[in-house]
Scaffold this motif. Structure first.
Motif, PDB file in Angstrom:
ATOM      1  N   GLY A  45       0.823  -1.212   0.000  1.00  0.00           N
ATOM      2  CA  GLY A  45       0.000   0.000   0.000  1.00  0.00           C
ATOM      3  C   GLY A  45       0.852   1.255   0.000  1.00  0.00           C
ATOM      4  N   VAL A  46       0.211   2.360   0.274  1.00  0.00           N
ATOM      5  CA  VAL A  46       0.869   3.668   0.274  1.00  0.00           C
ATOM      6  C   VAL A  46       0.804   4.229   1.688  1.00  0.00           C
ATOM      7  N   THR A  58       0.201   6.888   3.663  1.00  0.00           N
ATOM      8  CA  THR A  58      -0.368   8.236   3.541  1.00  0.00           C
ATOM      9  C   THR A  58      -0.007   9.127   4.738  1.00  0.00           C
ATOM     10  N   ASN A 108       0.473  13.886  -1.624  1.00  0.00           N
ATOM     11  CA  ASN A 108      -0.324  13.659  -2.833  1.00  0.00           C
ATOM     12  C   ASN A 108      -1.766  14.113  -2.739  1.00  0.00           C
ATOM     13  N   GLN A 109      -2.316  14.137  -1.518  1.00  0.00           N
ATOM     14  CA  GLN A 109      -3.750  14.404  -1.369  1.00  0.00           C
ATOM     15  C   GLN A 109      -3.964  15.477  -0.308  1.00  0.00           C
ATOM     16  N   GLY A 128      -1.426  12.255   6.590  1.00  0.00           N
ATOM     17  CA  GLY A 128      -1.085  12.181   8.005  1.00  0.00           C
ATOM     18  C   GLY A 128      -1.702  10.969   8.672  1.00  0.00           C
ATOM     19  N   LEU A 129      -1.167  10.638   9.828  1.00  0.00           N
ATOM     20  CA  LEU A 129      -1.711   9.535  10.613  1.00  0.00           C
ATOM     21  C   LEU A 129      -1.732  10.014  12.055  1.00  0.00           C
ATOM     22  N   MET A 184       5.647  11.612  -2.850  1.00  0.00           N
ATOM     23  CA  MET A 184       4.532  11.703  -3.792  1.00  0.00           C
ATOM     24  C   MET A 184       3.908  13.085  -3.695  1.00  0.00           C
TER      25      MET A 184
END
Lengths: 543, 543
Positions: A128-129, A131, A138-139, A143-144, A502
């Motif tokens: 996966g990516v 994020t 990219n979006q 963040g997490l 990304m």
């Protein structure tokens, strides 16, 4: 697989003492003592889903299985924040479909062992990516957030549904109180304001169009669009396509969503709105609704809400503010002026899952007039929402929604607000905007860069072309445009193949592909911005 | 709070060897060795969200915080399946709002300590409803599937978005493969069939109406409802209210959703459909769409799909099957005949989060004709879905959806399917239906019970009145009706106050309040059914 170890509770203290400052709040009193988990040797190769709870004696296997998973997840979390790991390990669809090193996506009739299930979990994350990685730009959502994550783990464990107080008492109240705070931030007078959490900004925007129509032409609910004149909606050419989707879905027709011209910064030109209102009226159309975008997807532009509100008042139109991306700035004393006039809106979309770092999905539609949300959507399904319950059924939210069942999106957001406080969100917003400022200052006069529009970014969006050395001395013209159009996709492909970072790109109007940098992740530092620029230059130098 | 213990990996084996039967699949190879978690003493009273990752040196606090949370969650899970615990600890809204024993729902400017956050998590669960408890029968969605839960924990840790392959490569492929399996179960010919996961059955049903309209009147997408004649939709009077909501939202008008009469079991009478089609045509309306319900909300009725399909073919109407509740029966060789004819439908709603025990939210809209879903919804937002990416962009799903961002609902379902196999879901379905049969046989001739309709249940729904002794000799009539109408609410209120069990009730048409029992939780046994009946009698005996 064998795991050795132990973990046992070795203190027992009083839970009731929850006075401020008192320690050991989490331990249990005698009436409600929970055993802490204890890890044991477990061989999962002969265990299956059927051996877990509610299976008889399934408790131990259940706990061990979940702890194994948590081990996988916590390792993933650590790596997410570790800059020495990649953002992604890219593979093409056909590669993943063919099965990477035994990672088989196909479903079958027979069960897999829990050991294989845990491997599947690990592989799912592996391919996966990340994020939440500090170099994933990219979006708009990135963040997490650990508190938000904890909130989601709890939400899924509680596995309930927002439609009634009966089965989601705590979550329904949390939603109500959180909406109240958001409404205060918008600035509607006390006593006004209502809202609901929806599965995303597109649905929130759809709500706003539905409610506007219900306000002016309530009979459309029962009789359909033939009960209304030919209505038109207005939104910026830079606005999110969900307004057009709503127009198409709700029976207005996408052609009756009239696009407004913008200035060079992507902000609606109010005079163009007024001209297009008059033009529509002259053609026999009836203007209904204006969307002002607070934080556009690409430029991060904030439409001038006050000037738009003046026009809406003059022509008696519904004013919606799509703050899916920019709404978070209301939490910042420094930046909320960019939404000045939002308190004059009839409805507002605000996605905490974007700028505020709340995990997906978390989007609110806020409506100034009380009662109209329920009026618009209620079908009074007596078999679902019984009026003769033993509690105050005005807390049941189901009939306000276009959904029936509704996922609990509120808890993670409520918990983050508790854990950070309003000031924590403010710091988050201010920090991300500072980083964009840093990027802007770094590249605005740098060789090889060209800004898509002049001036400081309003939001965290920084839009720019990277010009490879081979194009720098080329004269303006079609050949250069064509070559430049291919630069961003090429660099992006290299980024994904190498997995180091990304960032998004897109064309806009007659502008060829450019990079759109955004920051919404608290993990990002100036060094990550520097890294991005270094990568673009490293990859683009020979193009 | 102090915790002592350790857990360390003490073996190191080769991960690559994933051959069937080989042990130690989860351990890591040398290039990718993860440290296993290790619990240490942690005092959370002086730690805050800002001390967690991405904070410098925040790794240890992050892991410890999450492990504390997992401890709370695993204890909750154990209790969920423990029949000696209550289903709920009921409080009225005003009680919770006033703050129960320090559980303060209000949000503030300043952050709370992580210790308080963990207390808040514990309290949130304490005052909630255990929807996985074997005696929770209140909703169509119930149960707490451990694999599904693991799937949700991973999903929220991955925190990504379904709109492009770029940022959700594995999940996008899982969705595609899972939809393909579901389409096979529906029985559409190979090569046909498309679909998407949506936030719930109401949205899935809304999709079906939109797509039907697009099929027959594609110009409505651009020109609005004025481009179409006056369209009408048909659905059973027992069907879910979301069809009516879709009619209202999409501009048909709720009055143009024509309700079909049903037989005593709640199944559509096909002759009534044909009569109403003809009547509508005579009045100048154009019939467009018929919804056949596969498993109605209250009675669990299955409309006769084949007979309805014959009529749809005759009049060239779109046939949608709302199998939100009953779709799961397609997984059972014994029960799938109840959806006989579903392969003739143009679209199907199927919610794995109901009968199949998948955690909320998980709903699919399946569409027979390929390409029409994208045709209906795409807006070709070039700035979001760039055609010049380096991978095959046909895997990007965003433009098919009415949403833009879309939560990852697929992983938990895919993981459950892997872990149980198709046969696991079949066993789940068959077991739940057997339990309903058991309840039906137990009460159909029992003193004090009256069935709402005769005959064996088609789904797990068993609808009945409990008649307290005081009403048993009372003659039929308005007085008895009024008294009986109050029985179920009174018993339900007592159930909630005592917290021992929960079951739904509602009126339907001219029938006064009755209980609707449903089973979708694999944890339920015959003893739980017996318990419910005992509780109803204990609570109702003196009414």
């Amino acid at each position: 697989m064998k795991i050795c170890g132990f973990l046992q509770k070795n203190n027992s203290l009083d839970e009731k003492g929850r006075l401020a400052g008192q320690k050991n709040l989490l331990s249990c009193d005698n009436s409600d003592r929970d055993a802490r988990f204890r890890l044991t040797e477990t061989d999962f190769s002969n265990l299956f889903a059927r051996d877990l709870l509610p299976a008889k004696n399934g408790e131990e296997a259940t706990i061990q299985f979940l702890l194994e998973l948590v081990d996988i997840l916590t390792n993933y979390i650590k790596k997410t924040f570790d800059r020495s790991t990649k953002v992604l390990d890219f593979h093409h669809p056909h590669q993943l479909l063919e099965g990477m090193e035994g990672f088989n996506l196909e479903l079958s009739d027979q069960p897999e062992s829990l050991e294989q299930i845990l491997v599947d979990c690990r592989d799912t994350l592996k391919y996966g990516v990340r994020t939440g990685h500090p170099r994933f730009f990219n979006q708009l959502s990135s963040g997490l957030d650990i508190i938000g994550l904890a909130g989601e783990w709890l939400t899924s464990t509680a596995n309930t549904n927002m439609f009634t107080y009966e089965i989601a008492p705590v979550f329904v109240l949390m939603e109500q109180l959180t909406l109240k705070k958001m409404i205060e931030m918008v600035g509607w007078p006390s006593g006004e304001g209502d809202g609901i959490f929806s599965p995303g900004g597109a649905i929130s925007n759809m709500y706003s169009v539905m409610i506007a129509r219900y306000k002016y032409y309530p009979e459309v609910k029962t009789k359909g669009m033939s009960a209304a004149p030919r209505l038109v909606l207005f939104t910026s050419e830079h606005s999110h396509y969900s307004i057009k989707k709503a127009g198409a879905a709700l029976g207005f027709g996408s052609e009756n969503v009239i696009l407004l011209s913008t200035d060079e910064r992507g902000r609606v030109i109010p005079a163009d709105l007024e001209a297009k209102i008059l033009e529509a009226k002259q053609k026999g159309y009836v203007p209904l609704f204006v969307n002002a975008t607070a934080g556009s997807t690409v430029y991060g532009a904030f439409d001038p809400i006050n000037e738009i509100a003046d026009i809406c008042e003059k022509y008696n139109l519904w004013l919606h503010v799509d703050g899916a991306w920019g709404g978070g700035l209301l939490m910042s004393r420094k930046h909320r002026h960019k939404l000045s006039g939002v308190e004059r809106a009839n409805s507002v979309t605000w996605n905490p899952h974007k700028m505020m770092g709340v995990p997906l999905q978390c989007s609110a539609i806020l409506v100034r007039e009380k009662g109209i949300l329920a009026g618009c959507n209620s079908m009074c399904a007596g078999y679902l929402f019984q009026p003769d319950k033993q509690y105050d059924v005005t807390y049941d939210t189901g009939d306000k929604a276009i959904q029936c069942g509704r996922h609990v999106d509120i808890f993670k957001f409520w918990l983050m607000w508790k854990a950070k406080g309003t000031i924590g969100f403010e710091q988050h917003i201010d920090k991300c905007l500072d980083l964009s400022q840093y990027l802007y200052n770094k590249i605005k006069n740098r060789e090889g860069y060209q800004m898509v529009f002049d001036g400081e970014p309003q939001h965290t969006n920084v839009c720019f072309w990277y010009i490879p050395p081979s194009l720098r001395s080329m004269p303006e013209g079609e050949e250069r445009r064509e070559k430049l159009h291919k630069v961003a996709p090429k660099i992006k492909a290299m980024m994904m193949e190498s997995g180091t970072t990304m960032v998004g790109y897109q064309p806009q109007g007659n502008k060829v592909n450019f990079f759109r940098m955004v920051v919404s992740n608290l993990a990002v530092t100036q060094s990550d911005i520097d890294f991005l620029i270094d990568e673009i230059e490293r990859m683009g130098v020979d193009l």
